[in-house]
Design a protein around this motif. Structure first.
Motif, PDB file in Angstrom:
ATOM      1  N   TYR A   7       0.330  -1.913   4.553  1.00 35.02           N
ATOM      2  CA  TYR A   7      -1.041  -2.385   4.405  1.00 35.02           C
ATOM      3  C   TYR A   7      -1.793  -2.156   5.712  1.00 35.02           C
ATOM      4  O   TYR A   7      -1.265  -2.430   6.788  1.00 35.02           O
ATOM      5  CB  TYR A   7      -1.033  -3.883   4.063  1.00 35.02           C
ATOM      6  CG  TYR A   7      -0.330  -4.178   2.760  1.00 35.02           C
ATOM      7  CD1 TYR A   7      -1.056  -4.340   1.601  1.00 35.02           C
ATOM      8  CD2 TYR A   7       1.054  -4.262   2.695  1.00 35.02           C
ATOM      9  CE1 TYR A   7      -0.426  -4.592   0.385  1.00 35.02           C
ATOM     10  CE2 TYR A   7       1.702  -4.504   1.489  1.00 35.02           C
ATOM     11  CZ  TYR A   7       0.950  -4.673   0.346  1.00 35.02           C
ATOM     12  OH  TYR A   7       1.582  -4.915  -0.850  1.00 35.02           O
TER      13      TYR A   7
ATOM     14  N   ARG B  91      -5.736  -2.565   7.631  1.00 34.97           N
ATOM     15  CA  ARG B  91      -7.081  -3.130   7.559  1.00 34.97           C
ATOM     16  C   ARG B  91      -7.714  -3.120   8.944  1.00 34.97           C
ATOM     17  O   ARG B  91      -7.032  -2.954   9.959  1.00 34.97           O
ATOM     18  CB  ARG B  91      -7.060  -4.554   7.019  1.00 34.97           C
ATOM     19  CG  ARG B  91      -6.431  -5.554   7.981  1.00 34.97           C
ATOM     20  CD  ARG B  91      -6.403  -6.941   7.407  1.00 34.97           C
ATOM     21  NE  ARG B  91      -5.910  -7.905   8.396  1.00 34.97           N
ATOM     22  CZ  ARG B  91      -5.687  -9.174   8.148  1.00 34.97           C
ATOM     23  NH1 ARG B  91      -5.882  -9.657   6.931  1.00 34.97           N
ATOM     24  NH2 ARG B  91      -5.254  -9.977   9.101  1.00 34.97           N
TER      25      ARG B  91
ATOM     26  N   MET C 284      -2.091 -10.498  -3.358  1.00 33.36           N
ATOM     27  CA  MET C 284      -1.474  -9.767  -2.273  1.00 33.36           C
ATOM     28  C   MET C 284      -0.361 -10.633  -1.678  1.00 33.36           C
ATOM     29  O   MET C 284      -0.499 -11.839  -1.569  1.00 33.36           O
ATOM     30  CB  MET C 284      -2.531  -9.446  -1.200  1.00 33.36           C
ATOM     31  CG  MET C 284      -1.982  -8.543  -0.144  1.00 33.36           C
ATOM     32  SD  MET C 284      -3.103  -7.808   1.072  1.00 33.36           S
ATOM     33  CE  MET C 284      -4.698  -7.936   0.410  1.00 33.36           C
TER      34      MET C 284
ATOM     35  N   VAL D  94      -8.489  -3.867   2.310  1.00 29.99           N
ATOM     36  CA  VAL D  94      -7.142  -3.462   2.703  1.00 29.99           C
ATOM     37  C   VAL D  94      -6.793  -2.143   2.016  1.00 29.99           C
ATOM     38  O   VAL D  94      -7.003  -1.983   0.813  1.00 29.99           O
ATOM     39  CB  VAL D  94      -6.107  -4.543   2.321  1.00 29.99           C
ATOM     40  CG1 VAL D  94      -4.694  -4.105   2.657  1.00 29.99           C
ATOM     41  CG2 VAL D  94      -6.453  -5.862   3.005  1.00 29.99           C
TER      42      VAL D  94
ATOM     43  N   TRP E 249       0.419  -9.456   9.974  1.00 30.99           N
ATOM     44  CA  TRP E 249      -0.452  -8.400  10.475  1.00 30.99           C
ATOM     45  C   TRP E 249      -0.181  -8.136  11.953  1.00 30.99           C
ATOM     46  O   TRP E 249      -0.141  -9.048  12.762  1.00 30.99           O
ATOM     47  CB  TRP E 249      -1.911  -8.771  10.256  1.00 30.99           C
ATOM     48  CG  TRP E 249      -2.265  -8.781   8.805  1.00 30.99           C
ATOM     49  CD1 TRP E 249      -2.337  -9.862   7.981  1.00 30.99           C
ATOM     50  CD2 TRP E 249      -2.550  -7.639   7.994  1.00 30.99           C
ATOM     51  NE1 TRP E 249      -2.653  -9.466   6.711  1.00 30.99           N
ATOM     52  CE2 TRP E 249      -2.796  -8.100   6.688  1.00 30.99           C
ATOM     53  CE3 TRP E 249      -2.625  -6.275   8.239  1.00 30.99           C
ATOM     54  CZ2 TRP E 249      -3.113  -7.250   5.644  1.00 30.99           C
ATOM     55  CZ3 TRP E 249      -2.943  -5.426   7.209  1.00 30.99           C
ATOM     56  CH2 TRP E 249      -3.194  -5.915   5.916  1.00 30.99           C
TER      57      TRP E 249
ATOM     58  N   VAL F 231      -3.719   0.335   0.965  1.00 32.64           N
ATOM     59  CA  VAL F 231      -2.296   0.203   0.697  1.00 32.64           C
ATOM     60  C   VAL F 231      -1.699   1.596   0.498  1.00 32.64           C
ATOM     61  O   VAL F 231      -2.269   2.429  -0.209  1.00 32.64           O
ATOM     62  CB  VAL F 231      -2.045  -0.645  -0.571  1.00 32.64           C
ATOM     63  CG1 VAL F 231      -0.544  -0.803  -0.823  1.00 32.64           C
ATOM     64  CG2 VAL F 231      -2.724  -1.992  -0.458  1.00 32.64           C
TER      65      VAL F 231
ATOM     66  N   ASN G  20       5.470  -1.386   0.510  1.00 35.45           N
ATOM     67  CA  ASN G  20       4.156  -0.856   0.831  1.00 35.45           C
ATOM     68  C   ASN G  20       3.773  -1.158   2.269  1.00 35.45           C
ATOM     69  O   ASN G  20       4.283  -2.103   2.885  1.00 35.45           O
ATOM     70  CB  ASN G  20       3.091  -1.433  -0.103  1.00 35.45           C
ATOM     71  CG  ASN G  20       3.189  -0.873  -1.496  1.00 35.45           C
ATOM     72  OD1 ASN G  20       3.460   0.305  -1.682  1.00 35.45           O
ATOM     73  ND2 ASN G  20       2.974  -1.715  -2.492  1.00 35.45           N
TER      74      ASN G  20
END
Length: 69
Positions: free
Chosen positions: A30, A32, A1, A40, A6, A42, A28
């Motif tokens: 992501y 979580r 990854m 995760v 985040w 995607v 992409n």
């Protein structure tokens, strides 16, 4: 990854569980849970944009009926 930055999906510092979102250089998005960071989800930028537009249009309001802020 890839290396990701985040972003918590809340400003409420009292919450112990919340979603985190990261936008990858690979096109992409992501997603979580902060309490379960190894799992995760995607999706693509295009699908994320369509989801956000749907939220803004109220297409998912029925999922939160009866939930208090």
């Amino acid at each position: 990854m890839p290396e990701l930055n985040w972003i918590p999906a809340t400003d409420d510092e009292t919450l112990t569980e919340y979603l985190e979102i990261a936008f990858g250089d690979d096109g992409n998005v992501y997603i979580r849970e902060n309490i379960n960071p190894e799992k995760v989800v995607v999706t693509t930028d295009a699908k994320w944009d369509a989801f956000v537009l749907g939220v803004k249009a109220g297409e998912f309001d029925h999922f939160v009926e009866g939930i208090e802020d």
